[in-house]
Design an enzyme around this catalytic site. Structure first.
Site, PDB file in Angstrom:
ATOM      1  N   ASP A   1     -36.552 -17.754   0.755  1.00 44.46           N
ATOM      2  CA  ASP A   1     -37.337 -17.168  -0.338  1.00 44.46           C
ATOM      3  C   ASP A   1     -38.575 -16.446   0.169  1.00 44.46           C
ATOM      4  OD1 ASP A   1     -35.399 -18.282  -1.906  1.00 44.46           O
ATOM      5  OD2 ASP A   1     -36.676 -19.759  -2.879  1.00 44.46           O
TER       6      ASP A   1
ATOM      7  N   ASP B   1     -30.209 -25.497  -5.003  1.00 40.23           N
ATOM      8  CA  ASP B   1     -29.193 -24.978  -4.068  1.00 40.23           C
ATOM      9  C   ASP B   1     -29.435 -25.478  -2.638  1.00 40.23           C
ATOM     10  OD1 ASP B   1     -30.892 -23.189  -2.656  1.00 40.23           O
ATOM     11  OD2 ASP B   1     -30.316 -21.471  -3.888  1.00 40.23           O
TER      12      ASP B   1
ATOM     13  N   GLU C   1     -33.446 -23.501 -10.447  1.00 40.83           N
ATOM     14  CA  GLU C   1     -32.119 -22.885 -10.233  1.00 40.83           C
ATOM     15  C   GLU C   1     -30.945 -23.696 -10.769  1.00 40.83           C
ATOM     16  OE1 GLU C   1     -31.616 -19.798  -9.127  1.00 40.83           O
ATOM     17  OE2 GLU C   1     -33.576 -19.273  -8.264  1.00 40.83           O
TER      18      GLU C   1
ATOM     19  N   HIS D   1     -32.210 -21.247   1.068  1.00 40.95           N
ATOM     20  CA  HIS D   1     -32.729 -19.941   1.487  1.00 40.95           C
ATOM     21  C   HIS D   1     -34.213 -20.065   1.816  1.00 40.95           C
ATOM     22  CE1 HIS D   1     -29.521 -19.648  -1.569  1.00 40.95           C
ATOM     23  NE2 HIS D   1     -28.995 -18.772  -0.726  1.00 40.95           N
TER      24      HIS D   1
ATOM     25  N   ASP E   1     -35.463 -26.281  -4.886  1.00 38.48           N
ATOM     26  CA  ASP E   1     -34.380 -25.422  -5.369  1.00 38.48           C
ATOM     27  C   ASP E   1     -33.097 -26.243  -5.215  1.00 38.48           C
ATOM     28  OD1 ASP E   1     -32.260 -23.541  -5.509  1.00 38.48           O
ATOM     29  OD2 ASP E   1     -33.602 -21.925  -4.860  1.00 38.48           O
TER      30      ASP E   1
ATOM     31  N   HIS F   1     -36.153 -19.609  -9.253  1.00 38.64           N
ATOM     32  CA  HIS F   1     -37.228 -20.066  -8.369  1.00 38.64           C
ATOM     33  C   HIS F   1     -38.475 -19.180  -8.398  1.00 38.64           C
ATOM     34  CE1 HIS F   1     -37.577 -22.807  -4.552  1.00 38.64           C
ATOM     35  NE2 HIS F   1     -38.579 -22.955  -5.380  1.00 38.64           N
TER      36      HIS F   1
ATOM     37  N   HIS G   1     -36.477 -13.970  -7.275  1.00 43.78           N
ATOM     38  CA  HIS G   1     -36.324 -15.381  -6.883  1.00 43.78           C
ATOM     39  C   HIS G   1     -36.105 -15.543  -5.378  1.00 43.78           C
ATOM     40  CE1 HIS G   1     -31.675 -16.280  -6.887  1.00 43.78           C
ATOM     41  NE2 HIS G   1     -31.927 -15.103  -6.379  1.00 43.78           N
TER      42      HIS G   1
ATOM     43  N   ASP H   1     -34.759 -25.836   0.054  1.00 42.13           N
ATOM     44  CA  ASP H   1     -33.982 -24.667  -0.351  1.00 42.13           C
ATOM     45  C   ASP H   1     -32.908 -24.355   0.686  1.00 42.13           C
ATOM     46  OD1 ASP H   1     -33.401 -21.961  -1.392  1.00 42.13           O
ATOM     47  OD2 ASP H   1     -35.401 -22.072  -2.288  1.00 42.13           O
TER      48      ASP H   1
END
Ligand SMILES: [Mn+2]
Length: 321
Positions: free
Chosen positions: A148, A250, A293, A146, A248, A117, A161, A144
């Site tokens: 980030d 994930d 990712e 997360h 992303d 990312h 990332h 995402d």
């Protein structure tokens, strides 16, 4: 004389082609922003999943000019442990930024596929630079697990990332925040984080302080995707030229996207993710897309790249009916 009835597929293809225009594919085999090998194969996996072929029924063509060159970690020094491979990542993002900007200048819509990312620092810089020249700003939708939003000082791992959204907001190492010669790339009022469910302690505070709009998985549970996206779209589009989608994978539930380096349970379902993309398409305000990712080494029979392609199709205008 009655006009010959046009086929549904033809009608959809014309509608999509008129709205979306020409696409350009940028592969960015970046794996310097994190520790798991294999994410550099993401662009190939997306090509293998048939993106170009699957766009054809939508009336869309995508020009693929190959991958942006990314140095191998084995061939370089890691540098500071607080922001590993900072110089190399900055170099790649600078190049990506120029290419994305040139693509938009040429009237195309960039589709960027990573890679980890950290590439978003380059993509967002390029999109923002293009509109800045026209006196316009952009929104940024960040999907995402997360946030980030770490910095070299807050990051437990030193993996870049985990820092790109902070960099887009002008927070972080100068090498990354000043790409293109201006910062920030986006205004916090027009940044939406969606799907988050796993934050570091310090990062949690950074998100709150940053003033970006964050919709957690809990928000999605309680309100539903349609309601959340309606609000998100109005934040992203209010006073902007449109928005960039930085996705992303994930952010998706690991049951549908197992090929990621940092899987977190409880992510977007297949339908939630499609509704998100369908609503993006309906808004007609997405300027560019980015999928990051995807890690084929950790994947099961390319399922993650395939879901990424499916989602791109929805984002570009594929409809059920
Ligand atoms: Mn991310």
């Amino acid at each position: 004389m009655t006009k010959p009835k046009r086929h549904w597929g033809e009608i959809q293809a014309r509608r999509v082609r008129e709205r979306v225009g020409r696409l350009r594919f940028f592969g960015v085999p970046m794996d310097l922003g994190q520790d798991r090998r294999g994410v550099d194969m993401g662009p190939s996996a997306v090509r293998a999943a048939g993106l170009a072929t699957k766009l054809q029924p939508l009336g869309l063509e995508i020009q693929d000019e190959g991958d942006v060159l990314v140095p191998s970690p084995e061939a370089r020094e890691m540098g500071s442990h607080k922001a590993k491979f900072l110089a190399e990542i900055a170099e790649v993002c600078e190049e990506l930024s120029l290419r994305v900007e040139a693509s938009l200048d040429a009237g195309e819509r960039p589709i960027v596929v990573g890679g980890d990312h950290s590439i978003a620092i380059g993509t967002v810089a390029g999109v923002s630079a293009h509109f800045k020249k026209r006196g316009q700003s952009i929104g940024l939708l960040w999907v995402d697990a997360h946030a980030d939003m770490n910095t070299p000082d807050s990051s437990p791992s030193g993996n870049v990332h985990g820092m790109p959204l902070a960099c887009c907001l002008g927070i972080g190492p100068e090498e990354l925040t000043t790409i293109g010669g201006f910062e920030p790339k986006v205004d916090r009022d027009h940044v939406v984080l969606l799907g988050i469910r796993n934050l570091d302690d310090v990062e949690r505070e950074l998100v709150k302080k940053s003033g970006v709009h964050a919709f957690t998985m809990r928000d999605l549970d309680v309100r539903g995707m349609a309601d959340v996206m309606e609000e998100a779209l109005s934040l992203l589009c209010d006073g902007t030229a449109g928005f960039h989608v930085s996705f992303d994978v994930d952010g998706l539930d690991p049951s549908i996207a197992p090929g990621v380096g940092t899987p977190v349970r409880g992510g977007l379902t297949f339908r939630e993710a499609h509704l998100l993309m369908e609503m993006i398409s309906d808004s007609n305000k997405a300027l560019s897309f980015e999928m990051t990712e995807i890690n084929p080494i950790l994947d099961q029979r390319n399922a993650t790249a395939e879901v990424a392609v499916d989602l791109l199709l929805s984002g570009l205008g594929k409809r059920i009916l």
